[in-house]
Design a protein around this motif. Structure first.
Motif, PDB file in Angstrom:
ATOM      1  N   ALA A 163       0.825  -1.208   0.000  1.00  0.00           N
ATOM      2  CA  ALA A 163       0.000   0.000   0.000  1.00  0.00           C
ATOM      3  C   ALA A 163       0.859   1.257   0.000  1.00  0.00           C
ATOM      4  N   PHE A 164       2.110   1.131   0.440  1.00  0.00           N
ATOM      5  CA  PHE A 164       3.020   2.279   0.445  1.00  0.00           C
ATOM      6  C   PHE A 164       3.912   2.296  -0.799  1.00  0.00           C
ATOM      7  N   GLY A 165       3.716   1.296  -1.646  1.00  0.00           N
ATOM      8  CA  GLY A 165       4.539   1.231  -2.850  1.00  0.00           C
ATOM      9  C   GLY A 165       5.817   0.427  -2.673  1.00  0.00           C
ATOM     10  N   TYR A 166       5.852  -0.423  -1.657  1.00  0.00           N
ATOM     11  CA  TYR A 166       7.053  -1.210  -1.397  1.00  0.00           C
ATOM     12  C   TYR A 166       6.743  -2.703  -1.487  1.00  0.00           C
ATOM     13  N   ARG A 167       7.733  -3.434  -1.985  1.00  0.00           N
ATOM     14  CA  ARG A 167       7.572  -4.868  -2.106  1.00  0.00           C
ATOM     15  C   ARG A 167       8.772  -5.575  -1.470  1.00  0.00           C
ATOM     16  N   LEU A 168       8.476  -6.689  -0.819  1.00  0.00           N
ATOM     17  CA  LEU A 168       9.545  -7.447  -0.173  1.00  0.00           C
ATOM     18  C   LEU A 168      10.484  -8.032  -1.218  1.00  0.00           C
ATOM     19  N   VAL A 169      11.780  -7.817  -1.029  1.00  0.00           N
ATOM     20  CA  VAL A 169      12.747  -8.375  -1.981  1.00  0.00           C
ATOM     21  C   VAL A 169      13.725  -9.332  -1.311  1.00  0.00           C
ATOM     22  N   ALA A 170      13.858  -9.278  -0.001  1.00  0.00           N
ATOM     23  CA  ALA A 170      14.776 -10.202   0.654  1.00  0.00           C
ATOM     24  C   ALA A 170      14.412 -10.315   2.125  1.00  0.00           C
ATOM     25  N   ARG A 171      14.761 -11.411   2.686  1.00  0.00           N
ATOM     26  CA  ARG A 171      14.557 -11.605   4.118  1.00  0.00           C
ATOM     27  C   ARG A 171      15.614 -12.572   4.605  1.00  0.00           C
ATOM     28  N   ARG A 183      15.389  -9.966   9.392  1.00  0.00           N
ATOM     29  CA  ARG A 183      15.338  -8.712   8.656  1.00  0.00           C
ATOM     30  C   ARG A 183      14.502  -8.895   7.396  1.00  0.00           C
ATOM     31  N   PHE A 184      13.637  -7.931   7.132  1.00  0.00           N
ATOM     32  CA  PHE A 184      12.866  -7.906   5.889  1.00  0.00           C
ATOM     33  C   PHE A 184      13.297  -6.662   5.114  1.00  0.00           C
ATOM     34  N   LEU A 185      13.673  -6.870   3.876  1.00  0.00           N
ATOM     35  CA  LEU A 185      14.096  -5.754   3.026  1.00  0.00           C
ATOM     36  C   LEU A 185      13.037  -5.516   1.960  1.00  0.00           C
ATOM     37  N   TYR A 186      12.517  -4.299   1.924  1.00  0.00           N
ATOM     38  CA  TYR A 186      11.507  -3.915   0.935  1.00  0.00           C
ATOM     39  C   TYR A 186      12.121  -2.872   0.003  1.00  0.00           C
ATOM     40  N   ARG A 187      11.673  -2.887  -1.263  1.00  0.00           N
ATOM     41  CA  ARG A 187      12.159  -1.882  -2.193  1.00  0.00           C
ATOM     42  C   ARG A 187      10.981  -1.221  -2.887  1.00  0.00           C
ATOM     43  N   GLY A 188      11.065   0.096  -3.027  1.00  0.00           N
ATOM     44  CA  GLY A 188      10.008   0.856  -3.665  1.00  0.00           C
ATOM     45  C   GLY A 188      10.264   1.029  -5.148  1.00  0.00           C
ATOM     46  N   VAL A 189       9.283   1.607  -5.812  1.00  0.00           N
ATOM     47  CA  VAL A 189       9.377   1.721  -7.268  1.00  0.00           C
ATOM     48  C   VAL A 189      10.464   2.711  -7.689  1.00  0.00           C
ATOM     49  N   GLU A 190      10.875   3.588  -6.804  1.00  0.00           N
ATOM     50  CA  GLU A 190      11.930   4.533  -7.140  1.00  0.00           C
ATOM     51  C   GLU A 190      13.289   4.083  -6.627  1.00  0.00           C
ATOM     52  N   GLY A 191      13.356   2.830  -6.195  1.00  0.00           N
ATOM     53  CA  GLY A 191      14.623   2.282  -5.740  1.00  0.00           C
ATOM     54  C   GLY A 191      14.927   2.530  -4.283  1.00  0.00           C
ATOM     55  N   LYS A 192      14.048   3.234  -3.594  1.00  0.00           N
ATOM     56  CA  LYS A 192      14.268   3.450  -2.168  1.00  0.00           C
ATOM     57  C   LYS A 192      13.953   2.148  -1.421  1.00  0.00           C
ATOM     58  N   GLU A 193      14.507   2.065  -0.214  1.00  0.00           N
ATOM     59  CA  GLU A 193      14.400   0.810   0.519  1.00  0.00           C
ATOM     60  C   GLU A 193      13.913   1.027   1.932  1.00  0.00           C
TER      61      GLU A 193
END
Lengths: 296, 171
Positions: A163-171, A183-193
């Motif tokens: 909902a914030f524009g972030y998707r889980l990419v690693a854990r 640790r859960f790592l999320y990345r947004g569409v603009e590359g922010k994490e």
């Protein structure tokens, strides 16, 4: 809007019944004290909670229904579905960018004695890519000594930040010496994490979102029931309070089980988080299921 | 809109359908509403600049689409139809639950649109009041006052239909 002798207004009661005071334990406690004294207010809250439960029950089945093909087609057309770029990123662990706005509080300030370990906050601030570990998240078998009685497993749905524009990419486990730290790592569409660090804790209460700066890295931290959380991000628009609400929802519906032999070897599927909690099993079960949000 | 954003939009479709169904009380109309919402979102994708949550942006589009076509989506006062309740209730209702669902559906039908829309966003989607204000483009104080009036009207209606029997929790 009716003020009463305890300065608890009707809107406070509605907010309480709607679960909107989850991030404000002081106000929530004041409302609960008021409810213990005022039967009419307690009846109002019970009515609202019943309204919410019935309205949700009326429409919730739609959530489990298949998405109509025409909706997918409207979105994807004939293109490949599934976000190939994300899949390519799924196994990667990227560099953490330094957090923005050093030290600025994203929520409320901590009260004294907040129950989020300093080591967790410092770990979130100082972790380096080399320590980040892989994306495999298995049970922490070495963290299950039966010190204080039974050991229990705590499992909950992966916090969903889409909902914030972030998707889980690693854990994964960032620290081999601390198997209960995940640790859960999320990345947004603009590359922010956004990185969420979690570890179990014994106090079932909740703490407000606060921020501490370690070096030049700002870390937001809070606790949600049996989990202590630290968040690090390079996105100044990410609101720690909003993320805390998402996580609270996930933890509210956590499952607790006593680990068996199969659990030792079974890795988690892609949708859940699981951590071993050393506790008196009965106590932890009671704590997790006794929260107000479980009434919904 | 790149694939990553589309993926996240797709995650919101079940929630959009649920709210659309609550607004229209008709699944076909709800799906038409969601379809229009998705098409509008694609056309207006350049307007989403990560300044707010994706959910709020999509619900705002859905709500404006609904308002723009309110006559088209106008509810047919069929929410209390037992068949509809059987079809959409999250658990197969027994007779007692069916009465409860019928009562709450009837009660929602009695609310003015501006109150019902807010009660549904709160109860069904669990949205915070400030997010509702953002979705509906109204001040948060208006959200609170409409919610308060809507809640009280639901209580009165349900109290009337259920007589002196105490309210009970579904789950």
């Amino acid at each position: 809007m009716t003020e009463n002798r305890d300065s608890i207004a009707e809107i406070d009661l509605l907010a309480y019944a709607d679960g909107r005071l989850a991030g404000d334990p002081v106000r929530r406690a004041a409302v609960e004290r008021h409810l213990a004294r005022d039967r009419e207010a307690a009846r109002l809250v019970a009515d609202i909670e019943a309204q919410n439960a019935q309205i949700r029950a009326l429409y919730d089945r739609v959530l489990d229904a298949p998405i109509p093909e025409r909706h997918r087609d409207a979105l994807w057309g004939n293109a490949e579905r599934g976000g190939g770029a994300w899949m390519r990123l799924a196994a990667s662990v990227a560099l953490f960018a330094l957090a923005a706005a050093g030290g600025a509080a994203v929520g409320y300030h901590a009260r004294d004695g907040i129950d989020v370990p300093s080591s967790l906050i410092e770990r979130a601030a100082t972790i380096t890519p080399a320590e980040a570990g892989d994306a495999t998240f298995a049970l922490a078998s070495t963290g299950r000594e039966r010190v204080a009685g039974e050991t229990v497993n705590l499992s909950f749905a992966m916090p969903d930040l889409s909902a914030f524009g972030y998707r889980l990419v690693a854990r994964g486990h960032p620290d081999p010496g601390a198997p209960n730290l995940v640790r859960f790592l999320y990345r947004g569409v603009e590359g922010k994490e956004v990185s969420l660090f979690m570890r179990p804790r014994m106090d079932p209460g909740e703490e407000r979102v606060s921020t501490r700066t370690v070096g030049d890295v700002a870390v937001s931290y809070w606790s949600a029931g049996p989990v202590a959380v630290a968040m690090r991000t390079d996105d100044p628009q990410m609101d720690g309070i909003a993320v805390a609400k998402v996580l609270k929802h996930a933890v509210d519906f956590a499952r607790v089980s006593v680990p068996g032999p199969l659990d030792e070897a079974a890795p988690l599927d892609g949708t859940g988080a699981q951590m071993a909690v050393e506790a008196e099993a009965g106590t932890m079960l009671t704590d997790i299921h006794a929260g107000p949000s479980q009434l919904q | 809109m790149n694939d990553d954003v589309k993926w996240m939009v797709e995650r919101q479709i079940p929630h959009l359908r649920r709210y659309a169904l609550a607004l229209t009380r008709n699944l076909d109309q709800a799906d038409d509403l969601v379809q229009d919402t998705l098409e509008r979102a694609l056309k207006k994708r350049h307007l989403w600049r990560r300044t707010g949550s994706l959910r709020s942006w999509l619900f705002r589009i859905l709500y404006r689409t609904y308002v723009d076509n309110r006559r088209r989506w106008r509810p047919e006062r069929m929410a209390a139809d037992p068949a509809l309740i059987d079809a959409f209730a999250s658990q197969p209702p027994d007779q007692e639950h069916r009465v409860e669902y019928t009562n709450i559906a009837h009660a929602l039908d009695q609310l003015p649109d501006e109150q019902r829309e807010i009660v549904l966003l709160t109860a069904v989607e669990g949205m915070a009041y400030d997010e509702i204000a953002d979705v509906l483009s109204i001040p948060i104080g208006t959200v609170r006052s409409r919610l308060s009036r809507g809640r009280e009207a639901l209580r009165r209606f349900r109290s009337h239909t259920e007589g002196a029997a105490p309210l009970r929790r579904v789950k």
